[in-house]
Design a protein around this motif. Structure first.
Motif, PDB file in Angstrom:
ATOM      1  N   PHE A 230      -4.262   9.544 -18.694  1.00  0.00           N
ATOM      2  CA  PHE A 230      -2.950   9.760 -18.194  1.00  0.00           C
ATOM      3  C   PHE A 230      -2.593   7.850 -17.542  1.00  0.00           C
ATOM      4  CE2 PHE A 230      -0.947   8.872 -14.046  1.00  0.00           C
ATOM      5  CZ  PHE A 230       0.236   9.385 -14.114  1.00  0.00           C
ATOM      6  N   MET A 231      -1.438   7.307 -18.062  1.00  0.00           N
ATOM      7  CA  MET A 231      -1.165   6.194 -17.488  1.00  0.00           C
ATOM      8  C   MET A 231       0.037   5.990 -16.650  1.00  0.00           C
ATOM      9  SD  MET A 231      -0.468   2.676 -19.535  1.00  0.00           S
ATOM     10  CE  MET A 231      -1.897   2.731 -20.686  1.00  0.00           C
ATOM     11  N   GLU A 232      -0.056   5.566 -15.730  1.00  0.00           N
ATOM     12  CA  GLU A 232       1.208   5.630 -14.739  1.00  0.00           C
ATOM     13  C   GLU A 232       2.019   4.567 -15.658  1.00  0.00           C
ATOM     14  OE1 GLU A 232       1.488   6.242 -11.905  1.00  0.00           O
ATOM     15  OE2 GLU A 232      -0.310   7.000 -11.085  1.00  0.00           O
ATOM     16  N   ALA A 233       3.680   5.357 -15.493  1.00  0.00           N
ATOM     17  CA  ALA A 233       4.841   4.837 -16.295  1.00  0.00           C
ATOM     18  C   ALA A 233       4.846   3.544 -16.074  1.00  0.00           C
ATOM     19  CB  ALA A 233       6.078   5.713 -15.951  1.00  0.00           C
ATOM     20  N   ALA A 234       4.867   2.756 -14.907  1.00  0.00           N
ATOM     21  CA  ALA A 234       5.253   1.617 -14.465  1.00  0.00           C
ATOM     22  C   ALA A 234       4.216   0.426 -15.229  1.00  0.00           C
ATOM     23  CB  ALA A 234       5.157   1.350 -13.078  1.00  0.00           C
ATOM     24  N   ALA A 235       2.972   1.148 -15.207  1.00  0.00           N
ATOM     25  CA  ALA A 235       1.875   0.341 -15.903  1.00  0.00           C
ATOM     26  C   ALA A 235       2.119   0.202 -17.416  1.00  0.00           C
ATOM     27  CB  ALA A 235       0.604   0.857 -15.683  1.00  0.00           C
ATOM     28  N   ALA A 236       2.650   1.251 -18.190  1.00  0.00           N
ATOM     29  CA  ALA A 236       3.059   1.261 -19.423  1.00  0.00           C
ATOM     30  C   ALA A 236       4.224   0.555 -19.843  1.00  0.00           C
ATOM     31  CB  ALA A 236       3.506   2.590 -20.151  1.00  0.00           C
ATOM     32  N   GLU A 237       5.017   0.145 -18.889  1.00  0.00           N
ATOM     33  CA  GLU A 237       6.352  -0.852 -19.016  1.00  0.00           C
ATOM     34  C   GLU A 237       5.848  -1.981 -18.903  1.00  0.00           C
ATOM     35  OE1 GLU A 237       9.376   0.995 -16.487  1.00  0.00           O
ATOM     36  OE2 GLU A 237       9.256   2.743 -17.237  1.00  0.00           O
ATOM     37  N   SER A 238       5.195  -2.522 -17.658  1.00  0.00           N
ATOM     38  CA  SER A 238       5.061  -3.678 -17.340  1.00  0.00           C
ATOM     39  C   SER A 238       3.691  -4.463 -17.738  1.00  0.00           C
ATOM     40  CB  SER A 238       5.523  -4.141 -15.777  1.00  0.00           C
ATOM     41  OG  SER A 238       4.437  -3.050 -14.975  1.00  0.00           O
ATOM     42  N   GLY A 239       2.773  -3.607 -18.211  1.00  0.00           N
ATOM     43  CA  GLY A 239       1.335  -4.051 -18.339  1.00  0.00           C
ATOM     44  C   GLY A 239       0.487  -3.725 -17.195  1.00  0.00           C
ATOM     45  N   PRO A 240      -0.688  -3.567 -17.533  1.00  0.00           N
ATOM     46  CA  PRO A 240      -1.748  -3.260 -16.532  1.00  0.00           C
ATOM     47  C   PRO A 240      -2.129  -4.274 -15.542  1.00  0.00           C
ATOM     48  CG  PRO A 240      -2.814  -3.195 -18.613  1.00  0.00           C
ATOM     49  CD  PRO A 240      -1.457  -3.376 -18.722  1.00  0.00           C
ATOM     50  N   GLU A 241      -1.991  -5.697 -15.711  1.00  0.00           N
ATOM     51  CA  GLU A 241      -2.213  -6.544 -14.892  1.00  0.00           C
ATOM     52  C   GLU A 241      -1.167  -6.690 -13.930  1.00  0.00           C
ATOM     53  OE1 GLU A 241      -3.266 -10.445 -16.787  1.00  0.00           O
ATOM     54  OE2 GLU A 241      -5.035  -9.249 -17.836  1.00  0.00           O
ATOM     55  N   ALA A 242       0.152  -6.701 -14.322  1.00  0.00           N
ATOM     56  CA  ALA A 242       1.330  -6.819 -13.679  1.00  0.00           C
ATOM     57  C   ALA A 242       1.359  -5.552 -12.440  1.00  0.00           C
ATOM     58  CB  ALA A 242       2.528  -6.861 -14.361  1.00  0.00           C
ATOM     59  N   TYR A 243       1.209  -4.498 -13.162  1.00  0.00           N
ATOM     60  CA  TYR A 243       1.041  -3.087 -12.269  1.00  0.00           C
ATOM     61  C   TYR A 243       0.166  -3.221 -11.143  1.00  0.00           C
ATOM     62  CZ  TYR A 243       0.369   1.444 -10.888  1.00  0.00           C
ATOM     63  OH  TYR A 243       0.358   2.670 -10.154  1.00  0.00           O
ATOM     64  N   LEU A 244      -0.998  -3.857 -11.563  1.00  0.00           N
ATOM     65  CA  LEU A 244      -2.042  -3.891 -10.557  1.00  0.00           C
ATOM     66  C   LEU A 244      -1.829  -4.880  -9.337  1.00  0.00           C
ATOM     67  CD1 LEU A 244      -5.239  -3.015 -12.503  1.00  0.00           C
ATOM     68  CD2 LEU A 244      -4.553  -1.645 -11.005  1.00  0.00           C
ATOM     69  N   ALA A 245      -1.149  -5.908 -10.017  1.00  0.00           N
ATOM     70  CA  ALA A 245      -0.962  -6.834  -8.979  1.00  0.00           C
ATOM     71  C   ALA A 245       0.248  -6.344  -7.773  1.00  0.00           C
ATOM     72  CB  ALA A 245      -0.502  -8.326  -9.658  1.00  0.00           C
ATOM     73  N   GLU A 246       1.155  -5.622  -8.611  1.00  0.00           N
ATOM     74  CA  GLU A 246       2.173  -5.189  -7.801  1.00  0.00           C
ATOM     75  C   GLU A 246       1.722  -4.235  -6.731  1.00  0.00           C
ATOM     76  OE1 GLU A 246       5.855  -2.256  -8.873  1.00  0.00           O
ATOM     77  OE2 GLU A 246       6.144  -4.075  -9.765  1.00  0.00           O
ATOM     78  N   GLN A 247       0.725  -3.449  -7.173  1.00  0.00           N
ATOM     79  CA  GLN A 247       0.172  -2.254  -6.134  1.00  0.00           C
ATOM     80  C   GLN A 247      -0.693  -2.991  -5.152  1.00  0.00           C
ATOM     81  OE1 GLN A 247       0.656   1.049  -6.415  1.00  0.00           O
ATOM     82  NE2 GLN A 247       2.189   0.203  -7.835  1.00  0.00           N
ATOM     83  N   ALA A 248      -1.263  -4.128  -5.457  1.00  0.00           N
ATOM     84  CA  ALA A 248      -1.872  -5.063  -4.276  1.00  0.00           C
ATOM     85  C   ALA A 248      -1.108  -5.401  -3.313  1.00  0.00           C
ATOM     86  CB  ALA A 248      -3.024  -5.958  -5.132  1.00  0.00           C
ATOM     87  N   ALA A 249       0.005  -5.954  -3.910  1.00  0.00           N
ATOM     88  CA  ALA A 249       1.033  -6.770  -3.178  1.00  0.00           C
ATOM     89  C   ALA A 249       1.688  -5.633  -2.106  1.00  0.00           C
ATOM     90  CB  ALA A 249       2.232  -7.503  -3.921  1.00  0.00           C
ATOM     91  N   ALA A 250       1.713  -4.254  -2.442  1.00  0.00           N
ATOM     92  CA  ALA A 250       2.389  -3.485  -1.853  1.00  0.00           C
ATOM     93  C   ALA A 250       1.489  -2.751  -0.784  1.00  0.00           C
ATOM     94  CB  ALA A 250       2.827  -2.372  -2.538  1.00  0.00           C
ATOM     95  N   GLU A 251       0.255  -3.091  -0.759  1.00  0.00           N
ATOM     96  CA  GLU A 251      -0.660  -2.618   0.111  1.00  0.00           C
ATOM     97  C   GLU A 251      -0.648  -3.223   1.372  1.00  0.00           C
ATOM     98  OE1 GLU A 251      -4.746  -2.739  -1.177  1.00  0.00           O
ATOM     99  OE2 GLU A 251      -4.598  -1.387  -3.030  1.00  0.00           O
ATOM    100  N   PRO A 252      -0.538  -2.352   2.478  1.00  0.00           N
ATOM    101  CA  PRO A 252      -0.403  -2.906   4.021  1.00  0.00           C
ATOM    102  C   PRO A 252      -1.586  -3.768   4.226  1.00  0.00           C
ATOM    103  CG  PRO A 252      -0.823  -0.489   4.152  1.00  0.00           C
ATOM    104  CD  PRO A 252      -0.805  -0.984   2.541  1.00  0.00           C
ATOM    105  N   THR A 253      -1.421  -4.791   4.970  1.00  0.00           N
ATOM    106  CA  THR A 253      -2.439  -5.597   5.331  1.00  0.00           C
ATOM    107  C   THR A 253      -2.875  -5.579   6.733  1.00  0.00           C
ATOM    108  OG1 THR A 253      -1.000  -7.519   5.853  1.00  0.00           O
ATOM    109  CG2 THR A 253      -1.724  -7.666   3.774  1.00  0.00           C
ATOM    110  N   THR A 254      -4.023  -5.545   7.108  1.00  0.00           N
ATOM    111  CA  THR A 254      -4.532  -5.388   8.488  1.00  0.00           C
ATOM    112  C   THR A 254      -4.685  -6.835   9.059  1.00  0.00           C
ATOM    113  OG1 THR A 254      -6.832  -4.894   7.964  1.00  0.00           O
ATOM    114  CG2 THR A 254      -5.150  -3.127   8.324  1.00  0.00           C
TER     115      THR A 254
END
Length: 154
Positions: free
Chosen positions: A127-151
């Motif tokens: 199973f691959m996240e649709a957004a990762a298939a569209e933008s590529g794994p590195e871009a998807y993971l970077a986007e996910q990391a940027a969206a994580e809340p910071t403490t």
């Protein structure tokens, strides 16, 4: 131009066991291309597994037919629509006599589990996240990391 059909040929030592295994995964057998030497497993309108008795497969090549329990010649990856569907097909395959040769692989953007059929032929259900298939794994993971809340620490 007609769509290209894919026929993946691999060996079995027990044709009836192989047919039962692939039917347990939810695939059908095409009786028009099934006999005492081979079974045609239908994955889709254009993708088929031809499970052939080892001796019969040997008539199609001058190369040695490997033992898939001890040698990897290929791994076929089949997509699923969710992680749950990956887990469900693995459960069916394990109940039908397959084995899981290694632990699940979770890459964050992709989830994969391997299943060896009773002869050792390897299938990977993915199973691959649709957004990762569209933008590529590195871009998807970077986007996910940027969206994580910071403490913030005080």
């Amino acid at each position: 131009m007609t769509a290209t059909s894919i026929f993946v040929n691999f060996p079995t030592t027990d044709l009836d066991r192989a047919k039962a295994f692939y039917e347990a995964l939810g695939f059908s057998i095409n009786p028009n291309f099934t006999d005492d030497n081979a079974a045609c497993v239908v994955l889709s309108d254009t993708i088929y597994f031809m499970v052939l008795k080892r001796e019969y497969l040997a008539t199609f090549t001058d190369k040695q037919i490997i033992d898939p329990k001890t040698h990897a010649q290929m791994s076929i990856a089949l997509s699923r629509d969710s992680r749950d569907e990956v887990d469900e097909v693995l459960a069916k395959g394990l109940a039908a006599g397959g084995t899981e040769p290694r632990e699940a692989q979770d890459y964050g953007f992709m989830y994969a589990r391997d299943l060896d059929d009773p002869d050792g032929n390897n299938l990977s259900f993915v199973f691959m996240e649709a957004a990762a298939a569209e933008s590529g794994p590195e871009a998807y993971l970077a986007e996910q990391a940027a969206a994580e809340p910071t403490t913030a620490t005080a």
